[in-house]
Write a protein that holds these residues in place. Sequence first.
Motif, PDB file in Angstrom:
ATOM      1  N   GLY C  31       0.155  -1.211  -2.854  1.00 36.68           N
ATOM      2  CA  GLY C  31      -1.141  -0.567  -3.021  1.00 36.68           C
ATOM      3  C   GLY C  31      -2.016  -0.718  -1.789  1.00 36.68           C
ATOM      4  O   GLY C  31      -2.629   0.242  -1.317  1.00 36.68           O
ATOM      5  N   LEU C  34      -0.731   1.451   0.979  1.00 40.12           N
ATOM      6  CA  LEU C  34      -1.043   2.844   0.700  1.00 40.12           C
ATOM      7  C   LEU C  34      -2.513   3.138   1.005  1.00 40.12           C
ATOM      8  O   LEU C  34      -2.861   4.177   1.560  1.00 40.12           O
ATOM      9  CB  LEU C  34      -0.760   3.121  -0.776  1.00 40.12           C
ATOM     10  N   PHE C  35      -3.334   2.195   0.650  1.00 40.14           N
ATOM     11  CA  PHE C  35      -4.760   2.346   0.935  1.00 40.14           C
ATOM     12  C   PHE C  35      -4.982   2.534   2.432  1.00 40.14           C
ATOM     13  O   PHE C  35      -5.722   3.418   2.864  1.00 40.14           O
ATOM     14  CB  PHE C  35      -5.518   1.113   0.434  1.00 40.14           C
ATOM     15  N   VAL C  37      -2.853   3.629   4.632  1.00 36.68           N
ATOM     16  CA  VAL C  37      -2.299   4.906   5.046  1.00 36.68           C
ATOM     17  C   VAL C  37      -3.272   6.043   4.740  1.00 36.68           C
ATOM     18  O   VAL C  37      -3.484   6.947   5.552  1.00 36.68           O
ATOM     19  CB  VAL C  37      -0.958   5.148   4.313  1.00 36.68           C
TER      20      VAL C  37
END
Lengths: 328, 345, 344
Positions: C31, C34-35, C37
């Motif tokens: 997570g 992803l944040f 990115v």
Amino acid sequence: MTSANVHRLAVALLAALLVGCHKSGPGETAAGDSSSAARTKIRVGFSQIGAESDWRKANTESIKSEAAARGVELIFSDAQQKKENQIKALRNFIVQDVDVIVLAPVVKTGWEPVLKEIRDAGIPVVLTDRRVENEDLYRTFIGADFVEEGRRAARWLVDATGGKAVIVELEGTPGADPAIDRKKGFHEVIAQYPEMKVIKSQSGEFTRAKGREVMETFLKSPEGPSITALFAHNDDMALGAIQAIEEAGLKPGEDILIVSIDGVYAAFEAMVAGKLNCTVECNPLLGPQLFDTIEDILAGRDVPKWIKTEEGVFTRETAAEDIKHRRY
Amino acid sequence: MPLQSTMIELSRHIVRTLLGIKWALLALALLLAFNAIFTDNFFEIRFQDGHLYGTLIDILNHGSKVAIVAVGMTLVIATAGVDLSVGAIVAISGAVAASLLVERGAPWYVAIVAALVTSLALGLWNGALVVWLRLQPIVATLILMVAGRGVAQLITDGRIITFEDSHLAWFGNGALFALPVPVTMLALVAGVGALLTRRTALGMFIESVGDNEQASRLAGVPDRAVKLFVYTFCGLCAGIAGIIECSYIKAADANNAGQLLELDAILAVVIGGTSLMGGRFFILGSIVGALLMQALTKTLYMLDVSADIAPAPKAIAVVLVCLLQSPAGRELIARWRSRRRGGSA
Amino acid sequence: MAQQEKGGQRMRLPIGRRDIPLIATAIVLAGVYLFGVLTYEHFASWAVVRNLLVDNAFLGIAAVGATFVIISGGIDLSVGSVMAFAGILIAKLVEHAGVHPLAAILIALMAGVLFGTTQGLLIWVFRLPPFLVTLAGLFFMRGAAFVVHSQSIGVRHEFVATTLNETLSLRLPLGSRGIVLPVTVFILLATFAIAWFVLRHVRFGRTVYALGDDAQASALMGLPVGRATVQVYAVSGFLSALAGVVFMLYQQSGDPASCKGLELDAIAAVVIGGTLLTGGIGSVIGTLLGVLILGLIQTLITFQGDLSSWWTRIVAGVLVLLFLVLQRALDALAVSALNTSEES
């Protein structure tokens, strides 16, 4: 402003986690190198040592405000006084495709691998405040000469005492470059005067509290009563020592002459009050010079390897006048 | 008669404590004897500006600051916990007091009360993380250790806030009963700590939580309340130390105040005979431990040992004292004694 | 913790309860990545992943040592100081005494083992608390590092600068510029692989777990408790010195003042990875995830790029807290889900 950013960071983090739960895979959102060509704004990565003193704060603010004034995008990273954090930040600056990297290295050594990587990526490096060992790995250094600061402090003391003094020395943090160099410069000059003797030397770790504690010990040692001068590697330790001297029933600035280095605002206040005799300036307001140099480098102009900053020696005789012009 | 029995009980307790930390006391005595021989005017004390002045007084003065934190730390460690955030709380406490005084123009007592209330709240926060979020104490307090110094810098806006207020400066520079004020503060803190833990069931609760948390819960000990209390109390102690520290240099130095204080305090507690596994605790022992460490620091300064290598002799001294205090060490000594006796007979 | 001890013979799902904290950690790690990115330009590049490994190799190795110690129910606070000592010792031997780097590295590693063994002996023979012994060790080795040399020394020896740091690195054709993995990354990966194997499949590893679970019971069962305790600290001393070697290679210098407080980062990484400080439960895979999470948090802060010194500290603290809360919540959620699936 910063708190708004923190807020944004927190909100976005939560949002991303929610998105993550919906199993949307990581896409290649950033299209690599195409963005740098389209960008017109200069992007500078700046790795600062930390926020350990008033001097450092003034230095950071000078660089930040100058970047804002010139419309430069500044990526700022604070290393909390740790070299490994600085190296990490530098590597990420490469990924972030900055145009110039500014580094205030926490120590001289240990930069070869990462600076070589930066060189391979074709990004010019500008050092401020402190230097690194290998001269091939940076374009220019903007800052003071710590050894020279030590020499200046010593020369002032020689003049003020007529070459005869019993000196105690408050050193900076063990292993720190300013501590090593200021000591070196000071002792280099003192060595030429046989009647100037440094009888005690101990680290006050650049802080007021330690400066005071160590000075208390100096004053209470058997040689204590013979002390006539104090050399402190920075103003904060001198300010702490002043309190110890007063507690001992002596007059700082009269019974014991005090010279220190940096020239922070509180030091000028102490000089106005007559408690500090002299401070050798180490100018933190490097912002304007720094960005002039960066613009020169990006325009392809030659820059000297070492751009020395303008620095003075201030004494308490002129302090009342000088303090009006001090900005930090 | 109840008073008499109390006094007897108290003196018995003190004697037991002193016996428990006899090696720390012996080390302190040896250190002082060493200084008496090798350091001129180490014991010289004179009267100046209405208070005593000398190296021994300095040791007492600086030792008191660490000892105050160590008193709070003792109770936390007795519950088998640890508080790494005391240094950060010291920084925040000083920052709150100085910034209220200087930037907001608050009176000195408001500044001090605000600083102490803040410290109390931070201690409660630590306790809450341990009790309700069930984080391991070392991690729970690590969070405040990391973030807390940042909060202190946020309060001072990253500057060193200097003040001249004589009331606030009194706590670190003034004298009470001819001794530096921190000594009286230490006596107060230690007295309150001792009263709370020895005159009420709290002390027993703390020890039982530290000995065996589950068993004590089954026995009806309010273990959560006990834990909340010890962390809050420790926060308050750190807050008091923070006032003393900023008062001492008449400035709040958010970046440096209380740096590494957590380690000094833990060392003092352990030298004082309290086990890091929790259980029995010795407030007086922690105080002796803090004074021993301070005397050692001072001696090393006096001997011109450079600050960079000074940690090494300190470490050796600590290990030696604790070795002699340990069960195995005691056994060794006993065996050696009996062998000698056997040989001479 | 109670839920892990209840055991899982009745388990029907492919994952056991022991794996839940690990999986929760992995989900949070993904997570956070992803944040990054989604939020930052250039974050989704191989170079970020590579930097994460290169810049945290020394922390990772130190954290493996901490994992052994913590699983055994102990703690080692001397890690940062031992690293600094190893680094400055090598630099001094190579640059000032003309010793070949390989020999110097060997000497430093042996010094680490010797020091770790000493700590272990003090802990086992004299029953001194590990926290105290290793705290004294922290002070002692910091002083010792300054005794070796009081300033940092750059290592320019050909063997270090060229052979180890350049010839032995691997170039991978990933991303636009390609990425280079230096030898330190392979030392990191090898350390994790060996540690995983030892803890999982070697008798010593199982003794370490038993020791942390219940030292007295282990002794009664006839396990070599004393020897294992000493060995655990010897392993930690060795890995601390190895982390020091990697740190020396990483920056081609030794510095007696470096790595202050690194032990706390290592412990934090271990704990975030789901290892309990009370001992008996934990894994090196969790530790690897913990190291990556700490590294990723730092990367995020750099990419954010406008945090002042104090906000950097506050955000770092808050993110660790946030992470622990999320981990706890996911853990609780999964356990209750597992329970319902068992009941049905």
